[in-house]
Design an enzyme around this catalytic site. Structure first.
Site, short mmCIF file in Angstrom:
data_model
loop_
_atom_site.label_atom_id
_atom_site.label_comp_id
_atom_site.label_asym_id
_atom_site.label_seq_id
_atom_site.Cartn_x
_atom_site.Cartn_y
_atom_site.Cartn_z
N LYS A 131 -15.36 0.16 4.16
CA LYS A 131 -15.72 -0.93 5.07
C LYS A 131 -17.12 -1.45 4.82
O LYS A 131 -17.37 -2.64 5.00
CB LYS A 131 -15.57 -0.48 6.53
N LYS A 213 2.62 -1.72 1.53
CA LYS A 213 3.08 -1.53 2.91
C LYS A 213 3.05 -2.86 3.65
O LYS A 213 2.15 -3.66 3.44
CB LYS A 213 2.15 -0.55 3.63
N LYS A 216 -0.22 -7.14 8.30
CA LYS A 216 -0.48 -8.45 8.90
C LYS A 216 -1.39 -9.31 8.05
O LYS A 216 -1.48 -10.51 8.25
CB LYS A 216 -1.05 -8.28 10.31
#
Ligand code: TRP
Length: 349
Positions: A131, A213, A216
């Site tokens: 991140k 996978k 969104k």
């Protein structure tokens, strides 16, 4: 063993001792709408879990602000995601459902645990490394201490198991280390939890990139549980397959990942084996197969979507669920917090 068969197996964990249920806790970031991968991979199976375990689930809104959020959007998601979970079968009577920021003990314990977590340990967390390279202009301290808040989330409730995906296993390991460190200084304060890797649940891939996978971040290949039937049909018709025309509908995960994914979805929803599906569509092309899969998805999601829509309009009910959940959660959490405060030497009156 194929994906479709694993989902029919019961979740297997060490047997509960005596008649007391083992406790389970998990947090979910309210970071977007739920999709078919979430539903078939996990949530669908949570409904039954409450029979065997005492379950706590919370929306981890405090974790989401480590990355900049739109406030109105975060508020909306915190409520709508609750509605969606309930619509998927998570019963607020049988599970404790709450919002993290409603239970102040999370932030309170988090501070204490910060002082029992090493800088070096946090520096090794792969999620932090990922991140901080992704959000270079906002490498805030919260991003760094995120796993400590997560440890607090968990340890407050003394759970035996923490169901998490692979990406969160390292954080649960750290939680165990922190708990053991604290216990070794002050005695048995925390239950040392185990990660719970569910054996049931299907692994669903994206319709436009069937080796990743379902996510969104790829809206075209992602079927949301709130999608209207015509949208679902369109997404399936566009699903990536292959140019096999001889015998197109057959299970070959390696060479035909798109078709394998569609077969897995179809099998999970209908209970049919891959052999049965191959027979059903023998001699038929994707023009027949894809809409058939779409129809079963539409039929399955219709009641879920309608119930979620109904609940989303009933803000009063959702508020009540959150309020009741926060009370039940705080009762357990505060007990642990009081013990910790006492152990570390905070003067109590
Ligand atoms: N970090 C988890 C995630 O991103 C969410 C989470 C926060 C969590 N607190 C938790 C999961 C405690 C399990 C237990 O998915």
């Amino acid at each position: 063993m194929t994906d479709s068969h694993t989902i029919q197996k019961e979740e297997q964990t060490p047997q509960s001792k005596g008649n007391e249920k083992k406790r389970m806790l998990s947090g979910i970031q309210p970071s977007g709408d739920l999709h078919l991968g979430n539903y078939l991979g996990a949530i669908k199976n949570w409904a039954d879990r409450a029979e065997e375990y005492e379950c706590y689930y919370f929306m981890a809104d405090m974790h989401t602000i480590t990355v900049r959020q739109e406030p109105a959007e975060l508020r909306r998601r915190s409520l709508h995601q609750l509605a969606q979970y309930i619509a998927c079968g998570l019963d607020p009577e049988k599970n404790v459902l709450f919002l993290q920021s409603h239970v102040p003990a999370h932030a309170q314990l988090s501070w204490v645990l910060n002082c029992y977590t090493m800088f070096g340990e946090l520096s090794r967390m792969t999620q932090f490394k990922d991140k901080s390279s992704k959000y270079k202009d906002n490498i805030n301290a919260g991003l760094f201490t995120y796993p400590v808040l997560m440890a607090a989330d968990i340890l407050l409730y003394q759970p035996d198991y923490v169901p998490v995906g692979d990406d969160q296993k390292q954080h649960v390991e750290l939680t165990r280390d922190i708990a053991q460190r604290f216990n070794s200084i002050y005695g048995e304060v925390f239950t040392v939890p185990e990660p719970f890797i569910s054996k049931s649940g299907a692994r669903i891939y994206g319709l436009s990139s069937p080796t990743d996978k379902m996510s969104k971040s790829d809206p075209g290949g992602c079927v949301f549980i709130m999608d209207e039937p015509d949208v679902i049909m369109k997404k399936f018709k566009r699903a990536v397959t292959d140019s096999d025309t001889d015998n197109p509908v057959r299970y070959d995960r390696e060479n035909k990942p798109g078709v394998a994914n569609l077969m897995n979805i179809y099998s999970t929803l209908t209970g049919k084996s891959y052999e049965e599906i191959e027979q059903e569509f023998a001699g038929k092309g994707y023009g027949v197969f894809k809409p058939a899969v779409a129809e079963t998805v539409i039929d399955t999601l219709k009641p879920v979507r309608e119930e979620a829509e109904r609940l989303m309009k009933d803000k009063e009910y959702l508020n009540r669920v959150y309020k009741d959940g926060a009370e039940r959660a705080a009762y357990v959490a505060n007990k642990t917090l009081r013990k910790v405060y006492k152990k570390v030497g905070f003067y109590q009156i």
